[in-house]
Design a protein around this motif. Structure first.
Motif, short mmCIF file in Angstrom:
data_model
loop_
_atom_site.label_atom_id
_atom_site.label_comp_id
_atom_site.label_asym_id
_atom_site.label_seq_id
_atom_site.Cartn_x
_atom_site.Cartn_y
_atom_site.Cartn_z
N VAL A 152 4.17 -12.50 2.19
CA VAL A 152 5.16 -13.55 1.94
C VAL A 152 6.12 -13.65 3.12
CG1 VAL A 152 7.08 -14.24 0.45
CG2 VAL A 152 4.99 -13.32 -0.56
N ASP A 153 6.59 -12.51 3.61
CA ASP A 153 7.55 -12.51 4.71
C ASP A 153 6.95 -13.11 5.98
OD1 ASP A 153 9.34 -11.24 3.01
OD2 ASP A 153 8.85 -9.24 3.74
N ALA A 154 5.72 -12.73 6.29
CA ALA A 154 5.05 -13.25 7.49
C ALA A 154 4.77 -14.74 7.35
CB ALA A 154 3.77 -12.49 7.75
N ALA A 155 4.33 -15.17 6.18
CA ALA A 155 4.04 -16.60 5.96
C ALA A 155 5.32 -17.43 6.09
CB ALA A 155 3.41 -16.80 4.59
N LYS A 156 6.43 -16.91 5.58
CA LYS A 156 7.71 -17.61 5.72
C LYS A 156 8.13 -17.70 7.18
CE LYS A 156 9.70 -16.71 1.26
NZ LYS A 156 10.81 -16.24 0.47
N ALA A 157 7.99 -16.61 7.91
CA ALA A 157 8.39 -16.60 9.32
C ALA A 157 7.55 -17.60 10.12
CB ALA A 157 8.24 -15.20 9.90
N LEU A 158 6.24 -17.62 9.88
CA LEU A 158 5.38 -18.57 10.59
C LEU A 158 5.69 -20.01 10.20
CD1 LEU A 158 2.04 -16.59 10.43
CD2 LEU A 158 3.23 -17.28 12.51
N ARG A 159 5.88 -20.27 8.91
CA ARG A 159 6.20 -21.62 8.46
C ARG A 159 7.52 -22.11 9.05
NH1 ARG A 159 8.14 -22.10 2.57
NH2 ARG A 159 9.81 -21.03 3.65
N ASP A 160 8.53 -21.27 9.01
CA ASP A 160 9.84 -21.66 9.54
C ASP A 160 9.78 -21.89 11.05
OD1 ASP A 160 10.74 -21.43 6.95
OD2 ASP A 160 11.73 -19.50 7.26
N PHE A 161 9.04 -21.04 11.76
CA PHE A 161 8.92 -21.21 13.20
C PHE A 161 8.15 -22.49 13.51
CE2 PHE A 161 7.33 -20.55 17.47
CZ PHE A 161 8.43 -20.02 18.12
N ALA A 162 7.13 -22.80 12.73
CA ALA A 162 6.34 -24.02 12.94
C ALA A 162 7.18 -25.27 12.67
CB ALA A 162 5.10 -24.02 12.06
N LYS A 163 8.13 -25.19 11.74
CA LYS A 163 9.03 -26.33 11.48
C LYS A 163 9.89 -26.62 12.70
CE LYS A 163 9.63 -25.96 6.49
NZ LYS A 163 10.59 -25.63 5.42
N ASP A 164 10.37 -25.56 13.35
CA ASP A 164 11.25 -25.72 14.51
C ASP A 164 10.49 -26.00 15.79
OD1 ASP A 164 13.37 -25.18 12.82
OD2 ASP A 164 13.46 -23.06 13.33
N ASN A 165 9.24 -25.58 15.85
CA ASN A 165 8.42 -25.74 17.06
C ASN A 165 7.10 -26.40 16.68
OD1 ASN A 165 10.05 -24.06 19.06
ND2 ASN A 165 9.81 -22.67 17.34
N ASN A 166 7.01 -27.69 16.95
CA ASN A 166 5.82 -28.45 16.55
C ASN A 166 4.55 -27.98 17.26
OD1 ASN A 166 7.35 -29.99 14.82
ND2 ASN A 166 7.75 -31.57 16.36
N ALA A 167 4.70 -27.23 18.34
CA ALA A 167 3.52 -26.76 19.09
C ALA A 167 2.75 -25.69 18.32
CB ALA A 167 3.95 -26.22 20.45
N LEU A 168 3.39 -25.01 17.39
CA LEU A 168 2.69 -24.01 16.59
C LEU A 168 2.08 -24.69 15.37
CD1 LEU A 168 2.08 -20.94 16.19
CD2 LEU A 168 3.99 -20.93 14.61
N VAL A 169 0.77 -24.57 15.24
CA VAL A 169 0.06 -25.18 14.12
C VAL A 169 -0.66 -24.08 13.35
CG1 VAL A 169 -1.76 -26.81 13.47
CG2 VAL A 169 -0.28 -27.31 15.42
N ILE A 170 -0.38 -23.99 12.06
CA ILE A 170 -1.06 -23.03 11.21
C ILE A 170 -2.39 -23.66 10.80
CG2 ILE A 170 -0.98 -21.75 9.03
CD1 ILE A 170 2.09 -21.75 9.32
N LYS A 171 -3.48 -22.96 11.09
CA LYS A 171 -4.82 -23.48 10.80
C LYS A 171 -5.36 -22.99 9.47
CE LYS A 171 -6.54 -23.60 15.57
NZ LYS A 171 -7.63 -23.06 16.41
N GLY A 172 -5.03 -21.78 9.10
CA GLY A 172 -5.56 -21.19 7.88
C GLY A 172 -5.33 -19.69 7.90
N GLY A 173 -5.99 -19.00 7.01
CA GLY A 173 -5.80 -17.55 6.96
C GLY A 173 -6.82 -16.86 6.10
N TYR A 174 -6.56 -15.60 5.84
CA TYR A 174 -7.49 -14.76 5.08
C TYR A 174 -6.68 -13.70 4.34
CZ TYR A 174 -11.78 -12.12 4.14
OH TYR A 174 -12.83 -11.50 3.53
N MET A 175 -6.95 -13.57 3.04
CA MET A 175 -6.26 -12.55 2.25
C MET A 175 -7.11 -12.20 1.04
SD MET A 175 -2.34 -12.52 0.82
CE MET A 175 -2.50 -13.49 -0.66
N ASP A 176 -7.16 -10.94 0.70
CA ASP A 176 -7.88 -10.45 -0.47
C ASP A 176 -9.33 -10.91 -0.52
OD1 ASP A 176 -5.61 -9.12 -1.36
OD2 ASP A 176 -4.94 -10.80 -2.60
N GLY A 177 -10.00 -10.90 0.64
CA GLY A 177 -11.41 -11.26 0.68
C GLY A 177 -11.70 -12.73 0.57
N LYS A 178 -10.69 -13.56 0.79
CA LYS A 178 -10.85 -15.00 0.61
C LYS A 178 -10.17 -15.75 1.74
CE LYS A 178 -9.41 -18.54 -2.66
NZ LYS A 178 -8.12 -19.06 -2.40
N ALA A 179 -10.85 -16.79 2.24
CA ALA A 179 -10.24 -17.65 3.26
C ALA A 179 -9.14 -18.49 2.60
CB ALA A 179 -11.29 -18.55 3.89
#
Length: 184
Positions: free
Chosen positions: A87-114
């Motif tokens: 949760v903490d990492a996802a929030k940090a990435l989301r907030d940084f992406a809001k401030d910096n349009n150059a960062l684009v979250i493509k997807g991820g992996y958790m608990d054996g699932k994309a």
């Protein structure tokens, strides 16, 4: 024949996949070195942010048994290997992406699932583990207080009833005493 440095890089990335509680794949094209440093600081100790070649990451993911991410490894790719609370990492990435349009979250992996971008957003919207634990503790405390009041209520009712009975008996005795001299 594979070069030793690439074999070592694949092994290191594969170990990062195995030891992570979650991973978030991003595209970082357009971010400066100082912005990448800011992102790493924002992630803190909860995640390692690593820029890697797509071919190496694909091999490492395959070695680690991570499936469903191959289509994300296109373009300039960096991966956040989450070691702490997702949760903490996802929030940090989301907030940084809001401030910096150059960062684009493509997807991820958790608990054996994309994970899709929307699922990562939902994870970022969750309260952190500490907040959820404090809410649960507050709820338990409230229930215990209610139980204590419920168990105490009969005893206090008995005490009030006894006091009322004693007062009534005292009033009755006082009335009888007042009436007794009048009869003589």
């Amino acid at each position: 024949m594979a070069k030793p440095d690439k074999v070592a890089a694949v092994a290191e990335i594969a170990e990062s996949f195995r030891s992570s509680s979650a991973t978030v794949v991003t595209q970082y094209t357009g971010l400066s070195v100082s912005q990448l440093s800011q992102l790493r600081r924002a992630l803190g100790t909860s995640a390692k942010y690593r820029v890697a070649k797509n071919t190496l990451v694909k091999r490492a993911a395959e070695d680690a048994g991570v499936q469903g991410l191959d289509d994300l490894f296109v373009g300039a790719t960096a991966i956040a290997f989450v070691e702490g609370e997702p949760v903490d990492a996802a929030k940090a990435l989301r907030d940084f992406a809001k401030d910096n349009n150059a960062l684009v979250i493509k997807g991820g992996y958790m608990d054996g699932k994309a994970l899709s971008v929307e699922e990562i957003g939902k994870i970022a919207d969750l309260d952190s583990r500490e907040v959820l634990l404090s809410k649960a503790a507050g709820a338990f405390k409230a229930k215990l207080s209610q139980a204590a009041a419920l168990f105490q209520a009969p005893a206090s009712q008995v005490a009030r009833l006894a006091a009322a009975l004693q007062e009534k008996q005292g009033d009755a005795a006082g009335t009888e005493a007042a009436e007794a001299p009048a009869e003589s």
